[in-house]
Design an enzyme around this catalytic site. Structure first.
Site, PDB file in Angstrom:
ATOM      1  N   ARG A  74      -0.690  10.292  14.111  1.00 41.75           N
ATOM      2  CA  ARG A  74       0.508   9.783  13.474  1.00 41.75           C
ATOM      3  C   ARG A  74       1.165   8.763  14.385  1.00 41.75           C
ATOM      4  O   ARG A  74       0.812   8.616  15.537  1.00 41.75           O
ATOM      5  CB  ARG A  74       1.518  10.910  13.197  1.00 41.75           C
ATOM      6  CG  ARG A  74       1.230  11.774  11.989  1.00 41.75           C
ATOM      7  CD  ARG A  74       1.218  11.051  10.660  1.00 41.75           C
ATOM      8  NE  ARG A  74       2.329  10.152  10.441  1.00 41.75           N
ATOM      9  CZ  ARG A  74       3.494  10.494   9.920  1.00 41.75           C
ATOM     10  NH1 ARG A  74       3.729  11.744   9.590  1.00 41.75           N
ATOM     11  NH2 ARG A  74       4.426   9.598   9.718  1.00 41.75           N
TER      12      ARG A  74
ATOM     13  N   LYS B 268       0.815  -1.207   0.000  1.00 39.74           N
ATOM     14  CA  LYS B 268       0.000   0.000   0.000  1.00 39.74           C
ATOM     15  C   LYS B 268       0.856   1.267   0.000  1.00 39.74           C
ATOM     16  O   LYS B 268       0.379   2.336  -0.398  1.00 39.74           O
ATOM     17  CB  LYS B 268      -0.937   0.013   1.209  1.00 39.74           C
ATOM     18  CG  LYS B 268      -0.244   0.115   2.543  1.00 39.74           C
ATOM     19  CD  LYS B 268      -1.236   0.086   3.694  1.00 39.74           C
ATOM     20  CE  LYS B 268      -0.525   0.211   5.042  1.00 39.74           C
ATOM     21  NZ  LYS B 268       0.226   1.464   5.183  1.00 39.74           N
ATOM     22  N   ASP B 269       2.115   1.158   0.437  1.00 40.69           N
ATOM     23  CA  ASP B 269       3.000   2.323   0.478  1.00 40.69           C
ATOM     24  C   ASP B 269       3.786   2.525  -0.812  1.00 40.69           C
ATOM     25  O   ASP B 269       4.428   3.566  -0.984  1.00 40.69           O
ATOM     26  CB  ASP B 269       4.006   2.186   1.626  1.00 40.69           C
ATOM     27  CG  ASP B 269       3.349   2.219   2.997  1.00 40.69           C
ATOM     28  OD1 ASP B 269       2.312   2.883   3.131  1.00 40.69           O
ATOM     29  OD2 ASP B 269       3.885   1.579   3.925  1.00 40.69           O
TER      30      ASP B 269
ATOM     31  N   CYS C  57      -1.103   6.951  -2.586  1.00 43.13           N
ATOM     32  CA  CYS C  57      -1.550   6.125  -1.464  1.00 43.13           C
ATOM     33  C   CYS C  57      -2.361   6.906  -0.439  1.00 43.13           C
ATOM     34  O   CYS C  57      -3.011   6.307   0.414  1.00 43.13           O
ATOM     35  CB  CYS C  57      -0.362   5.445  -0.790  1.00 43.13           C
ATOM     36  SG  CYS C  57       0.815   6.597  -0.035  1.00 43.13           S
TER      37      CYS C  57
ATOM     38  N   ARG D 116      -0.054   4.453  18.102  1.00 40.33           N
ATOM     39  CA  ARG D 116      -1.466   4.795  17.942  1.00 40.33           C
ATOM     40  C   ARG D 116      -2.334   4.108  18.990  1.00 40.33           C
ATOM     41  O   ARG D 116      -3.286   4.693  19.513  1.00 40.33           O
ATOM     42  CB  ARG D 116      -1.931   4.453  16.528  1.00 40.33           C
ATOM     43  CG  ARG D 116      -1.207   5.272  15.468  1.00 40.33           C
ATOM     44  CD  ARG D 116      -1.749   5.041  14.080  1.00 40.33           C
ATOM     45  NE  ARG D 116      -0.899   5.672  13.086  1.00 40.33           N
ATOM     46  CZ  ARG D 116      -1.296   6.086  11.891  1.00 40.33           C
ATOM     47  NH1 ARG D 116      -2.549   5.917  11.533  1.00 40.33           N
ATOM     48  NH2 ARG D 116      -0.455   6.648  11.053  1.00 40.33           N
TER      49      ARG D 116
ATOM     50  N   ARG E  86      -8.782   8.088   2.784  1.00 42.24           N
ATOM     51  CA  ARG E  86      -9.653   6.990   2.345  1.00 42.24           C
ATOM     52  C   ARG E  86     -10.548   6.523   3.478  1.00 42.24           C
ATOM     53  O   ARG E  86     -11.763   6.382   3.313  1.00 42.24           O
ATOM     54  CB  ARG E  86      -8.793   5.827   1.846  1.00 42.24           C
ATOM     55  CG  ARG E  86      -9.563   4.531   1.623  1.00 42.24           C
ATOM     56  CD  ARG E  86      -8.620   3.361   1.388  1.00 42.24           C
ATOM     57  NE  ARG E  86      -7.788   3.046   2.546  1.00 42.24           N
ATOM     58  CZ  ARG E  86      -8.172   2.272   3.547  1.00 42.24           C
ATOM     59  NH1 ARG E  86      -9.383   1.755   3.564  1.00 42.24           N
ATOM     60  NH2 ARG E  86      -7.359   2.015   4.554  1.00 42.24           N
ATOM     61  N   ARG E  87      -9.950   6.268   4.636  1.00 40.50           N
ATOM     62  CA  ARG E  87     -10.741   5.811   5.788  1.00 40.50           C
ATOM     63  C   ARG E  87     -11.715   6.881   6.250  1.00 40.50           C
ATOM     64  O   ARG E  87     -12.868   6.595   6.568  1.00 40.50           O
ATOM     65  CB  ARG E  87      -9.797   5.405   6.923  1.00 40.50           C
ATOM     66  CG  ARG E  87      -9.082   4.086   6.667  1.00 40.50           C
ATOM     67  CD  ARG E  87      -8.028   3.806   7.713  1.00 40.50           C
ATOM     68  NE  ARG E  87      -7.439   2.470   7.524  1.00 40.50           N
ATOM     69  CZ  ARG E  87      -6.214   2.139   7.886  1.00 40.50           C
ATOM     70  NH1 ARG E  87      -5.432   3.048   8.453  1.00 40.50           N
ATOM     71  NH2 ARG E  87      -5.764   0.914   7.684  1.00 40.50           N
TER      72      ARG E  87
END
Length: 331
Positions: free
Chosen positions: A157, A86-87, A265, A163, A139-140
């Site tokens: 972040r 994904k990155d 991304c 997190r 996106r989320r």
């Protein structure tokens, strides 16, 4: 093949190391006579922990978590690089290519993590109104607010552990969204009563798994990409042995979709493909511009790129039509 040491480039975060060590174990199992070693490299994304990824497209350089690894490949200081796919940007530097997807894709779903004293095993629809959810993914955020417009979304972040700690300790945060694949690769588990467990799991964290019909994942999510030099046949041969072909074709369709949409991304775009017999089914969603547009299609496995471009074309036409209607005032 020669006995020269083969260096595997990786970031140094806990998740990156877990993924790179999994690839290292595959390499050593498949090629016991060869010597493989990890080479840990700090990337721009690692150095900019305080910057908001929600504004990465405008403020931060592309390839946040890949550029330095790619430079090591191009300078022959490493032989292959392990990426969370994904990155990895869809446009790779000249001289490099995606050599393989290492093993089968992990579970690509996202997980909304929230805290006690709320009840466990709540669905997204059952969660209380006006919760504050932390995520820096556009996106989320877009998909979450489409389902729960009453929620407040704030930036966050840090790596997975950071997190989780912020969620546990910050009374202003009610939840955060993380990829299930990353949690599982770090050793976290989901208990039958809906709790997050594991050696480093904070107490009182509960999990609501977001199904694909609620939230489509980031392009390439849960897949591990191996980037190599285009002309390095020695490493290409190794990659062929590590590659999971079905996953490779699925992420090829997804990446073709993202490239055709002109997104990165951190764009508000999502896509997920799966192999069904001799065909690939691709579902996608776009929040570019205003409004939401969903698309899906099927095609032969051998035409993965064409399938991704087809779905992107349909969404681009819709977006263009919407913008034209706004200019002319016609509906």
């Amino acid at each position: 093949m020669t006995t020269k040491t083969i260096y595997i480039a990786t970031r140094g975060s806990p998740l990156a190391l877990a993924q790179a060590n999994a690839v290292l174990a595959q390499c050593r199992a498949k090629f016991p006579s060869l010597i493989f070693e990890l080479k840990i490299i700090k990337t721009t994304g690692d150095k900019l922990q305080k910057a908001s990824l929600a504004h990465a497209e405008a403020e931060l350089p592309k390839g946040l978590f890949t550029k330095e690894l790619e430079e090591a490949l191009l300078k022959s200081k490493a032989d292959l690089a392990v990426h969370s796919l994904k990155d990895l940007p869809t446009e790779l530097p000249k001289g490099l290519k995606l050599g393989a997807v290492a093993g089968k894709r992990e579970d690509a779903r996202d997980v909304l993590l929230y805290k006690e004293p709320l009840k466990p095993r709540l669905t997204l629809a059952q969660l209380p109104r006006a919760m504050t959810i932390a995520t820096s993914s556009t996106r989320r955020k877009a998909q979450l607010l489409a389902l729960r417009p009453d929620f407040k979304v704030v930036d966050i972040r840090g790596n997975v552990g950071t997190r989780l700690r912020k969620l546990s300790e910050d009374a202003k945060l009610d939840g955060t969204i993380l990829a299930m694949a990353g949690l599982k690769r770090l050793g976290f588990k989901f208990t039958g009563d809906g709790r997050l467990s594991g050696e480093k799991a904070p107490a009182g964290i509960l999990a609501a798994i977001l199904e694909l019909n609620e939230m489509l994942p980031c392009v390439g999510q849960a897949a591990l990409g191996l980037e190599i030099r285009e002309e390095d046949e020695r490493i290409a041969a190794i990659c062929r042995e590590l590659n999971d072909e079905a996953t490779f074709q699925c992420v090829t369709a997804e990446r073709a979709f993202l490239r055709a949409m002109g997104g990165g991304c951190q764009s508000p775009l999502a896509a997920y493909a799966r192999v069904d017999g001799t065909e690939i089914e691709l579902k996608a969603v776009s929040f570019l511009g205003k409004g939401v547009r969903r698309g899906e299609s099927r095609g032969p496995v051998r035409d993965a790129i064409a399938l991704g471009e087809k779905v992107a074309g349909e969404l681009r036409i819709w977006n263009s039509g919407t913008q034209e209607k706004k200019k002319t005032g016609k509906e």
